[in-house]
Design an enzyme around this catalytic site. Structure first.
Site, PDB file in Angstrom:
ATOM      1  N   HIS A   1     -57.347 -46.286  25.611  1.00 17.25           N
ATOM      2  CA  HIS A   1     -55.942 -45.902  25.753  1.00 17.25           C
ATOM      3  C   HIS A   1     -55.220 -45.900  24.406  1.00 17.25           C
ATOM      4  CE1 HIS A   1     -56.674 -46.179  30.025  1.00 17.25           C
ATOM      5  NE2 HIS A   1     -55.523 -45.592  30.231  1.00 17.25           N
TER       6      HIS A   1
ATOM      7  N   LYS B   1     -56.556 -51.919  39.141  1.00 13.79           N
ATOM      8  CA  LYS B   1     -56.137 -52.956  40.088  1.00 13.79           C
ATOM      9  C   LYS B   1     -54.890 -53.653  39.573  1.00 13.79           C
ATOM     10  CE  LYS B   1     -58.943 -56.874  38.514  1.00 13.79           C
ATOM     11  NZ  LYS B   1     -57.993 -57.968  38.289  1.00 13.79           N
TER      12      LYS B   1
END
Lengths: 193, 288
Positions: free
Chosen positions: A36, A103
């Site tokens: 990222h 999650k």
């Protein structure tokens, strides 16, 4: 149970709402912290095609290299998504991504990005490493393996019926926000404050 | 079997074969959730995953955690023997995909690739008077480690004072802050007293207790029961989707504190609660 296959159109993704159970098939790319950071700071092109109208997965798998040089996924559940909060909205919009699997959910900045660019957050079952690995049918390629190491590399995979739940939709809905507000209220009552 | 191979088997069991007490607690949690809810769905997936991992001998969770060994050995033996065998087993376990490489150098961001690094695995050695060896292994997941918390009492934001009532409040506070991030339904270890380092150490060592095993001291046992009830009222539920099962058990222990300090540590472990014990007695190896 909704079945979805990549490439996913913006129209299809905007129909999903919080609480929908989805079986996802098609192309998924794993990406964690290093990936990222790279996608925001350098916007590399090598991953553009794989991510287009596809799904990014917060996952650092256990992998095995076979004698014929092919990789397989051995265990591959989701990792905590909140670490990508500073980057996610920009990555989703820059690479035209339709879904983020992880999650724990994500925050307001991501929620806004999902709404603006047409994507959802799919929650996978944390810890269900073996079960999810069984839904990975092929490891197509891997990028940055040497530099980032196994957990942080970009693994481009083909999945079939990967079970997920929509917990943040493309219209601003978030299950995580609801549960947080409700549980904080109960906690304050229990603590008498 | 050689020592190093027995430890490799301990690693394999820990990563792939969830202990019966935890599996039972997960089954009970599944039965409590309402039909057709996301919570029930999650618990069903978790149980299916537990069975698959055991059958296939693959890690139930891809985060096979940080390896923490607690080794008790007889007087006259050397630590080095156990350390060397465990380091070999960690490397071999990584090569066999029982473990994901999880030892990263903070300065270079380089992953060692074999789970061996500075203080990785970490060892707690203890020499004891028994004529047997006990090797306990915990595979501590990173996501759940990140939601652990340490407090010093008094803690004014939640009006927590220096007593067990204060301890109760801050455990509730830590769990509500964790939401589903630690992979609920989780298990909570609490260490009351001690300095900051040994407070966390005490909270973590509680994870070797069996689900349902209450502290021998009534005050602490009562608090464990009370907190289990409180925490499951929060309705955070499996994975934070809402539901009845947020926490499977709470284990508390206490130790002396400095008069000026009242430190309390809360450790969280995910439902993939991986710890196993290996005992060597008269040359026989057994696992629990």
């Amino acid at each position: 149970m909704i079945k979805l296959k990549t490439p996913i159109s913006e129209q299809e993704i905007r129909k999903l709402k919080v609480g929908d159970t989805v079986l996802l098939s098609g192309t998924v790319v794993t990406g964690r912290d290093e990936a990222h950071k790279l996608m925001v700071e350098q916007k590399p092109d090598f991953i553009r095609e794989a991510l287009k109208e596809a799904v990014i997965y917060h996952c650092g798998p256990v992998v095995k290299k076979l004698d014929n040089g092919k990789w397989i996924f051995v265990s591959a559940g989701p990792t905590t998504s909140s670490r990508e909060e500073p980057f996610q909205a920009d990555v989703v919009c820059e690479y035209n991504i339709r879904g983020v699997i992880g999650k724990g959910g994500m925050g307001d900045k991501t929620a806004e990005g999902l709404k603006r660019c047409g994507a959802v957050y799919f929650h996978a079952v944390g810890g269900a490493g073996t079960l999810i690995a069984n839904s990975v049918k092929e490891v197509k390629t891997v990028y940055k393996l040497e530099e980032f190491g196994t957990p942080e590399a970009f693994w481009v995979i083909e999945v079939e019926d990967f079970p997920v739940v929509v917990t943040m939709d493309a219209n601003g809905g978030s299950l995580h926000k609801e549960i947080k507000e409700k549980s904080e209220k109960i906690a304050n009552e229990l603590m008498g404050i | 079997m050689e020592l190093k191979e027995s430890i490799l088997e301990l690693i394999r069991k820990a990563a792939t074969d969830l202990s019966p007490d935890v599996e039972k607690a997960l089954n009970d949690a599944y039965n409590k959730e309402g039909e057709g809810t996301p919570a029930k769905n999650v618990m069903g997936t978790i149980l299916e995953n537990v069975h698959m991992a055991r059958e296939q001998s693959t890690p139930m969770c891809q985060d096979t955690g940080s390896l923490v060994f607690y080794i008790d050995f007889p007087v006259g033996e050397s630590e080095a023997k156990y350390r060397e065998a465990a380091l070999w087993a960690a490397k071999e376990g990584t090569a066999k995909q029982y473990l994901r490489p999880n030892a990263v150098d903070p300065l270079t961001a380089k992953n060692s690739g074999n789970n061996v690094g500075v203080n990785a695995p970490y060892f707690h050695f203890h020499q004891w008077d028994k004529d047997e060896v006990r090797i306990r292994l915990m595979l501590k997941g990173g996501g759940s480690e990140n939601v652990g918390a340490q407090y010093k009492l008094p803690h004014p934001p939640i009006k927590a004072g220096r007593d067990l009532k204060g301890v109760r409040k801050l455990v509730i506070d830590a769990v509500v802050k964790a939401q589903g991030q630690g992979c609920s339904p989780g298990i909570i270890g609490v260490g009351i007293g001690g300095g900051r380092d040994i407070s966390y150490a005490l909270s973590k060592e509680q994870f070797f207790r069996k689900i349902g095993e209450r502290h021998p001291m009534k005050e602490l046992a009562d608090l464990e029961v009370q907190l289990l009830e409180d925490l499951n009222k929060l309705e955070i539920g499996p994975m934070g989707f809402g539901g009845k099962s947020t926490i499977l058990d709470v284990f508390i222990d206490s130790q002396s504190r400095h008069p000026a300090s009242y430190i309390v540590s809360v450790s969280y472990t995910c439902w993939a609660f991986r710890r196993k014990t290996m005992t060597i007695k008269n040359g026989e190896v057994s696992y629990d």
